[in-house]
Design an enzyme around this catalytic site. Structure first.
Site, PDB file in Angstrom:
ATOM      1  N   GLY A   1      14.655  68.552   5.106  1.00 26.08           N
ATOM      2  CA  GLY A   1      15.965  68.045   4.734  1.00 26.08           C
ATOM      3  C   GLY A   1      16.679  69.019   3.815  1.00 26.08           C
ATOM      4  O   GLY A   1      16.066  69.910   3.222  1.00 26.08           O
ATOM      5  N   CYS A   2      17.981  68.851   3.677  1.00 27.10           N
ATOM      6  CA  CYS A   2      18.769  69.785   2.866  1.00 27.10           C
ATOM      7  C   CYS A   2      18.427  69.659   1.380  1.00 27.10           C
ATOM      8  O   CYS A   2      18.123  70.655   0.714  1.00 27.10           O
ATOM      9  CB  CYS A   2      20.257  69.581   3.109  1.00 27.10           C
ATOM     10  SG  CYS A   2      20.825  67.868   2.958  1.00 27.10           S
ATOM     11  N   TYR A   3      18.465  68.434   0.840  1.00 27.20           N
ATOM     12  CA  TYR A   3      18.125  68.258  -0.568  1.00 27.20           C
ATOM     13  C   TYR A   3      16.690  68.694  -0.846  1.00 27.20           C
ATOM     14  O   TYR A   3      16.398  69.331  -1.859  1.00 27.20           O
ATOM     15  CB  TYR A   3      18.280  66.796  -0.987  1.00 27.20           C
ATOM     16  CG  TYR A   3      19.678  66.268  -1.041  1.00 27.20           C
ATOM     17  CD1 TYR A   3      20.638  66.802  -1.910  1.00 27.20           C
ATOM     18  CD2 TYR A   3      20.055  65.189  -0.240  1.00 27.20           C
ATOM     19  CE1 TYR A   3      21.919  66.285  -1.971  1.00 27.20           C
ATOM     20  CE2 TYR A   3      21.335  64.663  -0.307  1.00 27.20           C
ATOM     21  CZ  TYR A   3      22.263  65.210  -1.164  1.00 27.20           C
ATOM     22  OH  TYR A   3      23.538  64.686  -1.234  1.00 27.20           O
ATOM     23  N   SER A   4      15.789  68.314   0.046  1.00 27.61           N
ATOM     24  CA  SER A   4      14.385  68.633  -0.197  1.00 27.61           C
ATOM     25  C   SER A   4      14.126  70.132  -0.115  1.00 27.61           C
ATOM     26  O   SER A   4      13.254  70.649  -0.817  1.00 27.61           O
ATOM     27  CB  SER A   4      13.489  67.874   0.776  1.00 27.61           C
ATOM     28  OG  SER A   4      13.881  68.079   2.107  1.00 27.61           O
TER      29      SER A   4
END
Length: 302
Positions: free
Chosen positions: A115-118
């Site tokens: 994921g982007c945040y992760s």
């Protein structure tokens, strides 16, 4: 010889970005189906059968169904959804985690895109936990802001119509879908507090992790955090660590738009032991489509 790639879910934001990154490449042939048949399982199965690699840009349940649909065809899969990110049978698609991770991606049949945040949170924390500078049981808070394209077509339509707020915080109930992969690949023993938000800009992201260094009990300093991150990412890849000297300049979440780069900043006050780790990336680049293409390139280079 070219590699045949089928993007299942090509009409979505991530799928369109992947197509745009691949369509002019002479080493890639895109396998495409009539848009009217994009939900037709027979047509999709033919496309999976014709492809060497398929990239899934689908909701979680649809991604699981696509894996089942293509299971007997031998096609290699990159899944951009959340469905398989903590599945041990899938390679987690963040090659900069370690040389071993990059090698696993190269040979894997199944790769789960982060994921982007992760991507930002793991890039900041994983090397520090591995080095012992941040304990696995530390109380971690992650704050982040993303461009609105990360919310998909519905949120994009709100901003295009001018009906969305300039900035909003969400997922405050601490059930965000990126939390399991952050815990898994950082190596945390507990859940962090995660506070994501969306700003009135299309692309870009900044992920921030504040730390009271004295509370870590490891003797960590700004300099040792910076040195550990610099050493970890010195071997190449698309993650780079910025110089530590510049402490007060602005950090722009959109600075790396239209790239597949991620930049790390180590900021804070050495005298009081307060630090802020910051990752900047394009949520559609290293946070989604760019990462998928990076993983694709590793898989076809094997």
């Amino acid at each position: 010889m070219t590699t045949k790639v089928f993007i299942d879910g090509e009409a979505g934001t991530t799928g369109l970005q992947i197509r745009d990154r691949l369509i002019s490449r002479s080493d890639i042939t895109l396998v495409q189906i009539d848009p009217a048949l994009r939900k037709d399982d027979a047509a999709r199965k033919e496309a999976f059968a014709a492809a060497d690699v398929a990239i899934l840009c689908l909701p979680d349940d649809a991604a699981r169904a696509a894996v089942a649909l293509s299971a007997d065809l031998g096609v290699r899969i990159i899944d951009a959804s959340t469905a398989h990110r903590v599945n041990p049978d899938w390679a987690f698609g963040l090659p900069e985690l370690s040389p071993a991770q990059a090698e696993r991606i190269k040979s894997a049949r199944y790769v789960a895109n982060p994921g982007c945040y992760s991507t930002g949170a793991i890039a900041l924390l994983a090397p520090l936990v591995a080095k012992g500078l941040v304990p696995a049981d530390a109380s971690i808070t992650i704050n982040a802001v993303s461009g609105y394209t990360g919310g998909g077509k519905a949120l994009i339509a709100e901003y295009d119509a001018g009906t969305a707020p300039a900035h909003f915080v969400y997922a405050t109930g601490q059930k965000h879908k990126h939390l399991p992969e952050i815990v898994e690949y950082v190596g945390l023993s507990g859940l962090p507090i995660f506070v994501p938000s969306v700003g009135n800009f299309a692309q870009g992201m900044a992920v921030q992790i504040p730390l009271h260094l004295d509370s870590l009990g490891t003797g960590a300093t700004l300099e040792s955090l910076h040195a550990a991150l610099t050493a970890h990412y010195a071997g190449g890849g698309n993650i780079r660590v910025c110089p530590i000297e510049d402490q007060d300049s602005r950090i722009d979440p959109t600075a790396l738009n239209d790239t597949n780069l991620l930049e790390i900043h180590v900021r804070g006050d050495a005298e009081t032991g307060r630090a802020v780790l910051i990752a900047v990336l394009d949520n559609l680049g290293k946070g989604a489509s760019g990462a998928a293409v990076q993983n694709l390139d590793l898989m076809i280079s094997a």
